[in-house]
Design a protein around this motif. Structure first.
Motif, PDB file in Angstrom:
ATOM      1  N   CYS A 121      20.285  16.241  22.708  1.00 45.10           N
ATOM      2  CA  CYS A 121      19.624  16.936  21.610  1.00 45.10           C
ATOM      3  C   CYS A 121      18.160  16.516  21.594  1.00 45.10           C
ATOM      4  CB  CYS A 121      20.314  16.648  20.276  1.00 45.10           C
ATOM      5  SG  CYS A 121      20.105  14.960  19.681  1.00 45.10           S
ATOM      6  N   TYR A 122      17.471  16.639  20.459  1.00 43.80           N
ATOM      7  CA  TYR A 122      16.042  16.339  20.427  1.00 43.80           C
ATOM      8  C   TYR A 122      15.772  14.829  20.466  1.00 43.80           C
ATOM      9  CZ  TYR A 122      15.283  21.244  19.346  1.00 43.80           C
ATOM     10  OH  TYR A 122      15.255  22.616  19.406  1.00 43.80           O
ATOM     11  N   THR A 123      16.408  14.096  19.550  1.00 41.87           N
ATOM     12  CA  THR A 123      16.142  12.653  19.482  1.00 41.87           C
ATOM     13  C   THR A 123      17.405  11.800  19.512  1.00 41.87           C
ATOM     14  OG1 THR A 123      16.099  12.761  17.058  1.00 41.87           O
ATOM     15  CG2 THR A 123      13.984  12.972  18.200  1.00 41.87           C
ATOM     16  N   GLY A 124      18.598  12.397  19.428  1.00 41.92           N
ATOM     17  CA  GLY A 124      19.826  11.638  19.554  1.00 41.92           C
ATOM     18  C   GLY A 124      20.837  11.754  18.440  1.00 41.92           C
ATOM     19  N   PRO A 125      20.435  11.825  17.158  1.00 40.03           N
ATOM     20  CA  PRO A 125      21.438  11.812  16.074  1.00 40.03           C
ATOM     21  C   PRO A 125      22.454  12.943  16.151  1.00 40.03           C
ATOM     22  CG  PRO A 125      19.267  11.333  15.203  1.00 40.03           C
ATOM     23  CD  PRO A 125      19.066  11.721  16.638  1.00 40.03           C
ATOM     24  N   ARG A 126      22.027  14.165  16.393  1.00 36.33           N
ATOM     25  CA  ARG A 126      22.970  15.282  16.408  1.00 36.33           C
ATOM     26  C   ARG A 126      23.952  15.161  17.583  1.00 36.33           C
ATOM     27  NH1 ARG A 126      22.753  19.344  13.203  1.00 36.33           N
ATOM     28  NH2 ARG A 126      20.508  19.154  12.820  1.00 36.33           N
ATOM     29  N   SER A 127      23.442  14.727  18.754  1.00 40.39           N
ATOM     30  CA  SER A 127      24.342  14.547  19.903  1.00 40.39           C
ATOM     31  C   SER A 127      25.289  13.378  19.663  1.00 40.39           C
ATOM     32  CB  SER A 127      23.532  14.326  21.187  1.00 40.39           C
ATOM     33  OG  SER A 127      22.717  13.178  21.095  1.00 40.39           O
ATOM     34  N   ASP A 128      24.838  12.364  18.900  1.00 41.95           N
ATOM     35  CA  ASP A 128      25.731  11.243  18.546  1.00 41.95           C
ATOM     36  C   ASP A 128      26.924  11.751  17.738  1.00 41.95           C
ATOM     37  OD1 ASP A 128      24.071   9.447  19.783  1.00 41.95           O
ATOM     38  OD2 ASP A 128      23.095   8.749  17.935  1.00 41.95           O
ATOM     39  N   GLU A 129      26.632  12.579  16.726  1.00 40.55           N
ATOM     40  CA  GLU A 129      27.689  13.108  15.862  1.00 40.55           C
ATOM     41  C   GLU A 129      28.660  13.976  16.647  1.00 40.55           C
ATOM     42  OE1 GLU A 129      25.824  15.229  12.722  1.00 40.55           O
ATOM     43  OE2 GLU A 129      24.734  13.476  11.952  1.00 40.55           O
ATOM     44  N   LEU A 130      28.108  14.853  17.498  1.00 37.10           N
ATOM     45  CA  LEU A 130      28.951  15.774  18.247  1.00 37.10           C
ATOM     46  C   LEU A 130      29.797  15.030  19.276  1.00 37.10           C
ATOM     47  CD1 LEU A 130      29.792  18.677  18.701  1.00 37.10           C
ATOM     48  CD2 LEU A 130      27.831  18.957  20.251  1.00 37.10           C
ATOM     49  N   ALA A 131      29.225  14.022  19.928  1.00 34.28           N
ATOM     50  CA  ALA A 131      29.974  13.236  20.912  1.00 34.28           C
ATOM     51  C   ALA A 131      31.131  12.503  20.253  1.00 34.28           C
ATOM     52  CB  ALA A 131      29.034  12.244  21.608  1.00 34.28           C
ATOM     53  N   GLU A 132      30.876  11.983  19.042  1.00 38.68           N
ATOM     54  CA  GLU A 132      31.934  11.273  18.322  1.00 38.68           C
ATOM     55  C   GLU A 132      33.067  12.224  17.953  1.00 38.68           C
ATOM     56  OE1 GLU A 132      32.493   8.584  14.248  1.00 38.68           O
ATOM     57  OE2 GLU A 132      30.480   9.170  14.944  1.00 38.68           O
ATOM     58  N   ALA A 133      32.700  13.431  17.512  1.00 38.26           N
ATOM     59  CA  ALA A 133      33.716  14.413  17.128  1.00 38.26           C
ATOM     60  C   ALA A 133      34.530  14.867  18.338  1.00 38.26           C
ATOM     61  CB  ALA A 133      33.044  15.617  16.465  1.00 38.26           C
ATOM     62  N   LEU A 134      33.862  15.074  19.476  1.00 40.38           N
ATOM     63  CA  LEU A 134      34.551  15.510  20.691  1.00 40.38           C
ATOM     64  C   LEU A 134      35.492  14.418  21.207  1.00 40.38           C
ATOM     65  CD1 LEU A 134      31.650  17.323  22.578  1.00 40.38           C
ATOM     66  CD2 LEU A 134      33.647  18.385  21.518  1.00 40.38           C
ATOM     67  N   THR A 135      35.076  13.168  21.082  1.00 38.65           N
ATOM     68  CA  THR A 135      35.904  12.042  21.533  1.00 38.65           C
ATOM     69  C   THR A 135      37.208  11.986  20.741  1.00 38.65           C
ATOM     70  OG1 THR A 135      33.942  10.769  22.181  1.00 38.65           O
ATOM     71  CG2 THR A 135      35.972   9.538  21.835  1.00 38.65           C
ATOM     72  N   GLU A 136      37.105  12.273  19.450  1.00 33.39           N
ATOM     73  CA  GLU A 136      38.297  12.272  18.612  1.00 33.39           C
ATOM     74  C   GLU A 136      39.274  13.367  19.020  1.00 33.39           C
ATOM     75  OE1 GLU A 136      36.896  12.656  14.651  1.00 33.39           O
ATOM     76  OE2 GLU A 136      36.132  10.570  14.538  1.00 33.39           O
ATOM     77  N   GLN A 137      38.743  14.436  19.680  1.00 30.32           N
ATOM     78  CA  GLN A 137      39.582  15.537  20.131  1.00 30.32           C
ATOM     79  C   GLN A 137      40.044  15.357  21.583  1.00 30.32           C
ATOM     80  OE1 GLN A 137      38.219  19.512  19.093  1.00 30.32           O
ATOM     81  NE2 GLN A 137      36.797  18.639  17.589  1.00 30.32           N
ATOM     82  N   GLY A 138      39.780  14.165  22.146  1.00 34.92           N
ATOM     83  CA  GLY A 138      40.265  13.868  23.487  1.00 34.92           C
ATOM     84  C   GLY A 138      39.317  14.235  24.612  1.00 34.92           C
ATOM     85  N   VAL A 139      38.070  14.623  24.263  1.00 31.13           N
ATOM     86  CA  VAL A 139      37.081  14.958  25.290  1.00 31.13           C
ATOM     87  C   VAL A 139      36.260  13.714  25.619  1.00 31.13           C
ATOM     88  CG1 VAL A 139      35.080  16.387  25.885  1.00 31.13           C
ATOM     89  CG2 VAL A 139      36.932  17.349  24.486  1.00 31.13           C
ATOM     90  N   GLU A 140      36.100  13.424  26.890  1.00 32.49           N
ATOM     91  CA  GLU A 140      35.246  12.294  27.279  1.00 32.49           C
ATOM     92  C   GLU A 140      33.795  12.723  27.129  1.00 32.49           C
ATOM     93  OE1 GLU A 140      34.331   9.211  30.995  1.00 32.49           O
ATOM     94  OE2 GLU A 140      35.762  10.863  31.266  1.00 32.49           O
ATOM     95  N   ALA A 141      33.190  12.374  26.000  1.00 32.97           N
ATOM     96  CA  ALA A 141      31.838  12.844  25.680  1.00 32.97           C
ATOM     97  C   ALA A 141      30.934  11.674  25.327  1.00 32.97           C
ATOM     98  CB  ALA A 141      31.891  13.837  24.519  1.00 32.97           C
ATOM     99  N   TYR A 142      29.680  11.792  25.718  1.00 33.73           N
ATOM    100  CA  TYR A 142      28.688  10.744  25.461  1.00 33.73           C
ATOM    101  C   TYR A 142      27.385  11.394  24.980  1.00 33.73           C
ATOM    102  CZ  TYR A 142      31.886   8.191  28.524  1.00 33.73           C
ATOM    103  OH  TYR A 142      32.999   7.639  29.086  1.00 33.73           O
ATOM    104  N   SER A 143      26.684  10.650  24.161  1.00 34.04           N
ATOM    105  CA  SER A 143      25.371  11.104  23.690  1.00 34.04           C
ATOM    106  C   SER A 143      24.285  10.422  24.518  1.00 34.04           C
ATOM    107  CB  SER A 143      25.193  10.751  22.209  1.00 34.04           C
ATOM    108  OG  SER A 143      23.865  11.027  21.802  1.00 34.04           O
TER     109      SER A 143
END
Length: 371
Positions: free
Chosen positions: A50-72
């Motif tokens: 994302c632009y500076t990190g916070p939004r990608s942090d939130e989305l990565a955390e949500a995706l991880t909870e759904q079983g997706v290997e995601a990182y910000s």
């Protein structure tokens, strides 16, 4: 893990993505992300930008909870820009140091072989006068590129009674050769002026002597462009070896004694003059300078043949190649032969010559034999 084993997703707006993104990233806007969940690979990790990190942090955390290997990606796009800028600055520093090394080597390591012979030729043959504006003609080969750097060094070291325009004519180079010229000019900090001609297309139908016609046309175009730019001289990159080869070629294949002059007035462009500042520099010295600095220049720009001598090619199979080999063999027997060939046209004794030409008029020794 290699970037090819990841999926990098830019979650910024499509407009910002189109301007620039991380290399290889795909675009999925963050508000539309859940509509594309089925498109995400199950066998590779997902990295979010994302632009500076916070939004990608939130989305990565949500995706991880759904079983997706995601990182910000920490710091987001702004962090990437900082890293990119740092790398560019480092590359710029390296390039600047490289060009400084090339320039220093001219007046330091190769002072005797190159720099002194360059300044000696200019002084001995009076090549530069007050107020000259010189078109330094660059073909893209080692000789003309070195000549351009020599003129820059001459100006830098106090000879400021002239101006130089670094002129490149594109007669129809292939894409690789043309880009190589641009890259080397950028690397060596040579501010070139490029103009286009159609010479290669014009001489393509001349099967008998394309090299001769090409050379004449190129010189004419260079004179014309130089004059248009307010220059009164063009400088060509012919060196010492070109001179002695020309002398011997004239004798063996032309039946005449003549040389490649260090300078001459143009017969077709009034007020214009040609100078050859590398006149006293050996070709091997030019090669050594290029090798020392890790520089690679175009070998043959000719579209028609790799053995095009007049167009700066490899010359294999040409008369000039034969003469070059002959001189090499003769020099192996005696080290003074090359110098004597060069000096022979400076020590012409007209009292021992059967005939000679002056201004196009032939004179014979019998004219004043009994006088």
């Amino acid at each position: 893990m290699d970037v090819r084993d990841k999926v990098i997703i830019d979650i910024r707006s499509a407009e910002d993505y189109a301007k620039e993104t991380y290399p290889g990233a795909i675009s999925i806007y963050w508000e539309e992300f859940y509509e594309h969940l089925e498109e995400l690979p199950g066998d590779r990790p997902v990295y979010l930008l994302c632009y500076t990190g916070p939004r990608s942090d939130e989305l990565a955390e949500a995706l991880t909870e759904q079983g997706v290997e995601a990182y910000s990606i920490t710091g987001g796009y702004h962090s990437y820009l900082r890293i990119k800028l740092k790398r560019l600055m480092e590359e710029e520093d390296q390039a600047a140091e490289r060009v400084k090394t090339a320039e220093r080597s001219i007046v330091k390591k190769f002072r005797r072989e190159i720099w002194r012979n360059f300044t000696r030729a200019i002084n001995e043959y009076e090549m530069i006068q007050e107020g000259d504006r010189i078109a330094v003609c660059i073909s893209g080969g080692k000789d003309s590129m070195l000549m351009a750097k020599l003129f820059q060094e001459l100006y830098r070291h106090g000879r400021k009674n002239f101006e130089a325009v670094y002129l490149v004519m594109d007669p129809g180079y292939n894409r690789i050769n043309y880009q190589t010229i641009l890259d080397n000019a950028g690397l060596l900090r040579i501010p070139i002026t490029v103009f286009r001609s159609e010479i290669f297309d014009i001489v393509a139908g001349d099967v008998d002597s394309p090299c001769y016609l090409c050379a004449r046309m190129r010189r004419g175009h260079l004179y014309a462009k130089a004059k248009e730019l307010g220059c009164n001289k063009i400088a060509l990159g012919h060196h010492y070896d070109d001179v002695i080869e020309t002398i011997l070629m004239g004798m063996l294949y032309g039946g005449q004694i003549q040389t490649m002059m260090p300078k001459l007035h143009s017969t077709n462009f009034q007020g214009m003059e040609l100078i050859r500042p590398l006149y006293l520099i050996r070709e091997e010295a030019v090669r050594s300078w290029a090798r020392y600095n890790g520089l690679h220049f175009i070998q043959c720009a000719c579209r028609f043949t790799e053995s095009c001598a007049a167009c700066g090619g490899t010359e294999k199979g040409s008369k000039r190649a034969e003469i070059k080999q002959l001189i090499k063999e003769l020099s192996a027997r005696s080290p003074v032969i090359e110098k004597n060939i060069f000096r022979s046209v400076e020590n012409v004794n007209l009292s021992t010559v059967i005939a000679y030409k002056k201004d196009g008029v032939k004179h014979h020794f019998l004219e004043d034999y009994d006088g």
